[in-house]
Each structure stands twice: as C-alpha cells, then as structure tokens.
Design a protein around this motif. Structure first.
Motif, PDB file in Angstrom:
ATOM      1  N   ARG A   1       0.824  -1.205   0.000  1.00 35.32           N
ATOM      2  CA  ARG A   1       0.000   0.000   0.000  1.00 35.32           C
ATOM      3  C   ARG A   1       0.863   1.262   0.000  1.00 35.32           C
ATOM      4  O   ARG A   1       1.860   1.331   0.700  1.00 35.32           O
ATOM      5  CB  ARG A   1      -0.891   0.057   1.238  1.00 35.32           C
ATOM      6  N   PHE A   2       0.411   2.221  -0.785  1.00 35.40           N
ATOM      7  CA  PHE A   2       1.006   3.553  -0.805  1.00 35.40           C
ATOM      8  C   PHE A   2      -0.134   4.552  -0.718  1.00 35.40           C
ATOM      9  O   PHE A   2      -1.261   4.253  -1.082  1.00 35.40           O
ATOM     10  CB  PHE A   2       1.767   3.815  -2.113  1.00 35.40           C
ATOM     11  N   THR A   3       0.166   5.755  -0.277  1.00 32.04           N
ATOM     12  CA  THR A   3      -0.827   6.822  -0.325  1.00 32.04           C
ATOM     13  C   THR A   3      -0.642   7.598  -1.624  1.00 32.04           C
ATOM     14  O   THR A   3       0.402   7.501  -2.282  1.00 32.04           O
ATOM     15  CB  THR A   3      -0.667   7.792   0.864  1.00 32.04           C
ATOM     16  N   ASN A   4      -1.648   8.376  -1.963  1.00 28.74           N
ATOM     17  CA  ASN A   4      -1.521   9.275  -3.114  1.00 28.74           C
ATOM     18  C   ASN A   4      -0.289  10.156  -2.933  1.00 28.74           C
ATOM     19  O   ASN A   4       0.474  10.381  -3.873  1.00 28.74           O
ATOM     20  CB  ASN A   4      -2.753  10.173  -3.245  1.00 28.74           C
ATOM     21  N   SER A   5      -0.096  10.640  -1.720  1.00 32.11           N
ATOM     22  CA  SER A   5       1.039  11.512  -1.422  1.00 32.11           C
ATOM     23  C   SER A   5       2.371  10.806  -1.657  1.00 32.11           C
ATOM     24  O   SER A   5       3.311  11.415  -2.176  1.00 32.11           O
ATOM     25  CB  SER A   5       0.933  11.990   0.031  1.00 32.11           C
ATOM     26  N   ASP A   6       2.472   9.518  -1.286  1.00 36.01           N
ATOM     27  CA  ASP A   6       3.697   8.756  -1.537  1.00 36.01           C
ATOM     28  C   ASP A   6       4.043   8.781  -3.015  1.00 36.01           C
ATOM     29  O   ASP A   6       5.182   9.048  -3.397  1.00 36.01           O
ATOM     30  CB  ASP A   6       3.538   7.282  -1.133  1.00 36.01           C
ATOM     31  N   VAL A   7       3.058   8.473  -3.841  1.00 38.84           N
ATOM     32  CA  VAL A   7       3.292   8.373  -5.284  1.00 38.84           C
ATOM     33  C   VAL A   7       3.650   9.727  -5.869  1.00 38.84           C
ATOM     34  O   VAL A   7       4.566   9.845  -6.687  1.00 38.84           O
ATOM     35  CB  VAL A   7       2.060   7.775  -6.006  1.00 38.84           C
ATOM     36  N   MET A   8       2.956  10.765  -5.445  1.00 34.13           N
ATOM     37  CA  MET A   8       3.158  12.088  -6.030  1.00 34.13           C
ATOM     38  C   MET A   8       4.451  12.750  -5.535  1.00 34.13           C
ATOM     39  O   MET A   8       5.055  13.515  -6.278  1.00 34.13           O
ATOM     40  CB  MET A   8       1.962  12.989  -5.723  1.00 34.13           C
ATOM     41  N   SER A   9       4.892  12.463  -4.310  1.00 33.13           N
ATOM     42  CA  SER A   9       6.061  13.165  -3.787  1.00 33.13           C
ATOM     43  C   SER A   9       7.322  12.299  -3.717  1.00 33.13           C
ATOM     44  O   SER A   9       8.415  12.830  -3.549  1.00 33.13           O
ATOM     45  CB  SER A   9       5.759  13.727  -2.396  1.00 33.13           C
ATOM     46  N   ASN A  10       7.187  10.992  -3.845  1.00 34.14           N
ATOM     47  CA  ASN A  10       8.349  10.109  -3.765  1.00 34.14           C
ATOM     48  C   ASN A  10       8.197   8.986  -4.794  1.00 34.14           C
ATOM     49  O   ASN A  10       8.304   7.803  -4.464  1.00 34.14           O
ATOM     50  CB  ASN A  10       8.505   9.537  -2.355  1.00 34.14           C
ATOM     51  N   GLU A  11       7.963   9.370  -6.022  1.00 36.17           N
ATOM     52  CA  GLU A  11       7.721   8.424  -7.110  1.00 36.17           C
ATOM     53  C   GLU A  11       8.868   7.414  -7.250  1.00 36.17           C
ATOM     54  O   GLU A  11       8.634   6.213  -7.395  1.00 36.17           O
ATOM     55  CB  GLU A  11       7.545   9.225  -8.396  1.00 36.17           C
ATOM     56  N   GLU A  12      10.089   7.890  -7.183  1.00 38.53           N
ATOM     57  CA  GLU A  12      11.244   6.999  -7.342  1.00 38.53           C
ATOM     58  C   GLU A  12      11.349   6.023  -6.173  1.00 38.53           C
ATOM     59  O   GLU A  12      11.708   4.860  -6.361  1.00 38.53           O
ATOM     60  CB  GLU A  12      12.522   7.820  -7.497  1.00 38.53           C
ATOM     61  N   GLY A  13      11.038   6.471  -4.974  1.00 39.10           N
ATOM     62  CA  GLY A  13      11.037   5.584  -3.817  1.00 39.10           C
ATOM     63  C   GLY A  13       9.977   4.507  -3.930  1.00 39.10           C
ATOM     64  O   GLY A  13      10.197   3.352  -3.551  1.00 39.10           O
ATOM     65  N   VAL A  14       8.810   4.876  -4.457  1.00 37.32           N
ATOM     66  CA  VAL A  14       7.731   3.912  -4.677  1.00 37.32           C
ATOM     67  C   VAL A  14       8.183   2.852  -5.680  1.00 37.32           C
ATOM     68  O   VAL A  14       8.018   1.651  -5.452  1.00 37.32           O
ATOM     69  CB  VAL A  14       6.440   4.619  -5.155  1.00 37.32           C
ATOM     70  N   ILE A  15       8.765   3.286  -6.789  1.00 38.84           N
ATOM     71  CA  ILE A  15       9.241   2.348  -7.812  1.00 38.84           C
ATOM     72  C   ILE A  15      10.320   1.434  -7.224  1.00 38.84           C
ATOM     73  O   ILE A  15      10.304   0.215  -7.443  1.00 38.84           O
ATOM     74  CB  ILE A  15       9.787   3.099  -9.048  1.00 38.84           C
ATOM     75  N   SER A  16      11.230   1.990  -6.455  1.00 39.74           N
ATOM     76  CA  SER A  16      12.283   1.205  -5.820  1.00 39.74           C
ATOM     77  C   SER A  16      11.685   0.151  -4.883  1.00 39.74           C
ATOM     78  O   SER A  16      12.107  -1.004  -4.871  1.00 39.74           O
ATOM     79  CB  SER A  16      13.227   2.135  -5.061  1.00 39.74           C
ATOM     80  N   THR A  17      10.693   0.542  -4.103  1.00 43.20           N
ATOM     81  CA  THR A  17      10.022  -0.376  -3.193  1.00 43.20           C
ATOM     82  C   THR A  17       9.313  -1.488  -3.964  1.00 43.20           C
ATOM     83  O   THR A  17       9.349  -2.658  -3.573  1.00 43.20           O
ATOM     84  CB  THR A  17       9.025   0.386  -2.305  1.00 43.20           C
ATOM     85  N   LEU A  18       8.683  -1.135  -5.083  1.00 47.46           N
ATOM     86  CA  LEU A  18       8.004  -2.143  -5.897  1.00 47.46           C
ATOM     87  C   LEU A  18       8.992  -3.127  -6.505  1.00 47.46           C
ATOM     88  O   LEU A  18       8.723  -4.338  -6.569  1.00 47.46           O
ATOM     89  CB  LEU A  18       7.162  -1.479  -6.989  1.00 47.46           C
ATOM     90  N   LEU A  19      10.126  -2.634  -6.966  1.00 42.82           N
ATOM     91  CA  LEU A  19      11.147  -3.527  -7.504  1.00 42.82           C
ATOM     92  C   LEU A  19      11.603  -4.513  -6.438  1.00 42.82           C
ATOM     93  O   LEU A  19      11.796  -5.699  -6.709  1.00 42.82           O
ATOM     94  CB  LEU A  19      12.329  -2.726  -8.054  1.00 42.82           C
ATOM     95  N   GLN A  20      11.755  -4.035  -5.221  1.00 44.08           N
ATOM     96  CA  GLN A  20      12.143  -4.919  -4.121  1.00 44.08           C
ATOM     97  C   GLN A  20      11.028  -5.930  -3.846  1.00 44.08           C
ATOM     98  O   GLN A  20      11.303  -7.114  -3.643  1.00 44.08           O
ATOM     99  CB  GLN A  20      12.443  -4.105  -2.870  1.00 44.08           C
TER     100      GLN A  20
END
Length: 156
Positions: free
Chosen positions: A92-111
C-alpha cells in the motif's frame, strides 16, 4: 471458476476511466510491462474487492490509498488479510507517496517483485531510500504516510 460479479466488473471499468492523479502516474510506470517486464493490470476484480494494480505472475497487489482511506484502517486490514489468504502480497502507498516520492515507490516495488532494477532515467539519478513505514513481515504491507488528493484530475 466462479462467475465475476457484473456490478463489480462495471464499477472496475468506471474506475479505470477515472484514475486519480497518483494512480495515473504509477500506471505510467507499470503499463506495457515497463517495470522490468512484469505485466500489471489495473482495477482488477478480486472478489469481493477491486484491486488497484495486480501483477498476477508475482501474486502482488498494489493499493493506492487516498483521502477516503483516512479512517478505514480496519476495513483495509480486513481486505488485506483476505487478499493474502488468496495468496497475494499487498503493498500500500498513499496518493502523497506516489506524487512526492515516485522513485522511492518504484524502488520499493522492484524490491517487492524481487527483481533487479533495469537502468532508466528515473532510477539512475542516485540511490533512493525505501519508503518509511513497512509493517511487520506478517502483513507484507506498507503503512500510509499521509493523505493525498482524491479522484479526478489528470496528472501533468
């Protein structure tokens, strides 16, 4: 195989047309096997729920939580538990996670996918920390960090 609930299917189709800005931004990275060749579908019916994004081959569900999830932790926990009983891992991510830390979200998904990142402009700008708030190993979910905008607008 159980018949898909027509009401859920109709609602899923409507939600596909009206993605939140955060969903649209993440979908850009997930669609057409862009995330290391993994196929994702969006707004997939997982009876009795509709999951935001699903990688069936990896049994991974990604949920993007907006303002409507601010007071629904109990419902979300029940929903996550049910999906996990069906063999899926829920992130789970929040809208804010995706909009403000897009690269971190992608990194987390890759993991979460257990894949090594492919070189890309979005991921080679430097190493990024993983998102805060990972829950215990039992739930395999990420806790919300904040609340973002609701459904409607198209991302820039």
């Amino acid at each position: 195989m159980p018949k898909i609930d027509e009401h859920l299917l109709t609602f899923a189709k409507e939600v596909r047309r009206e993605m939140t800005p955060a969903e649209a931004r993440l979908w850009y990275h997930l669609r057409a096997k862009r995330l290391n060749g993994v196929k994702f579908v969006r707004q997939s019916v997982r009876r009795p729920y509709i999951a935001d994004f699903v990688a069936r081959s990896h049994k991974l569900i990604i949920e993007i939580d907006g303002d409507t999830h601010a007071h629904s932790e109990g419902y979300d926990a029940h929903r996550t538990a049910q999906l996990e009983r069906d063999g899926y891992r829920v992130v789970r991510f929040t809208n804010s996670d995706v909009m403000s830390n897009e690269e971190g979200v992608i990194s987390t998904l890759l993991q979460a996918l257990g894949t090594a990142p492919l070189p890309s402009a979005a991921l080679t700008r430097g190493s990024l920390p993983l998102l805060r708030g990972e829950r215990d190993d039992k739930s395999n979910s990420l806790s919300p960090l904040g609340r973002g905008p609701g459904r409607g607008a198209v991302p820039e």
